[in-house]
Design a protein around this motif. Sequence first.
Motif, short mmCIF file in Angstrom:
data_model
loop_
_atom_site.label_atom_id
_atom_site.label_comp_id
_atom_site.label_asym_id
_atom_site.label_seq_id
_atom_site.Cartn_x
_atom_site.Cartn_y
_atom_site.Cartn_z
N ALA A 162 -85.35 27.04 -13.28
CA ALA A 162 -84.71 26.75 -14.86
C ALA A 162 -85.31 28.26 -15.48
O ALA A 162 -84.04 29.26 -15.73
N LEU A 163 -85.79 29.41 -14.15
CA LEU A 163 -86.25 30.27 -15.33
C LEU A 163 -85.44 31.32 -14.96
O LEU A 163 -85.13 32.04 -15.46
N ARG A 164 -84.98 31.44 -13.81
CA ARG A 164 -84.02 31.92 -13.17
C ARG A 164 -82.44 32.27 -13.81
O ARG A 164 -81.82 32.74 -14.60
N LEU A 165 -82.16 30.42 -14.62
CA LEU A 165 -80.54 30.13 -14.94
C LEU A 165 -81.50 30.80 -16.45
O LEU A 165 -80.53 31.84 -17.05
N LEU A 166 -82.44 30.64 -17.00
CA LEU A 166 -82.55 31.35 -18.52
C LEU A 166 -82.81 32.33 -19.37
O LEU A 166 -81.90 33.17 -19.53
N GLU A 167 -83.35 33.39 -17.75
CA GLU A 167 -83.52 34.83 -17.72
C GLU A 167 -82.01 35.02 -17.53
O GLU A 167 -81.68 36.33 -17.91
#
Length: 185
Positions: free
Chosen positions: A26-31
């Motif tokens: 989720a963090l990678r997707l967000l960034e």
Amino acid sequence: MPLPRIAPRPPAPNRSPRLTEILGAALRLLEDEGAEALTMRRLGEVLGIRAPSLYKHLPGKGAVENALAETALWEIGDALHRVVDAAGPDDVVIRLLAEYRRFARERPNLYRLVAANPLGRAALTPGLEDWSGEPFYRATADPYLAQALWAAAHGTVLLELDERFVPGSDLARTWAALAWVFTAR
């Protein structure tokens, strides 16, 4: 010398390896793709699973966002505490602002998620929000100066991220002026 810590770092939540994997994705997707891409369906695609499988670990998008907000608060809190711990009285504000700016510029979508949206305080680890902001108090020794410094840093970094300063502005000088305002007392 900066003020000592008021409270110890709150304990991090105990997350399963699978939940840690989901939140990392989720963090990678967000960034990589921005907040608008952070949906349960898109997260499932990234992980190679169907979105309903995510609900076994997180009750919905709001829970994902809250967990990522906690991640941001842990990361910025750790970074700012390290800076304040190492700084002296003459450079604590400028070093604090430099680290705050660095974090926001390196993690702009995570920064915006936690700082430019309503914060789900009830879902946060108790004491986390206060602890992560404590370095501003430690740098200023006054709760109202700390809030003013944080507000000024927050506004300045959002203007920078959104490219709202006049083209060609020397933002290093802008940040230095901001630090000077809070140290010239």
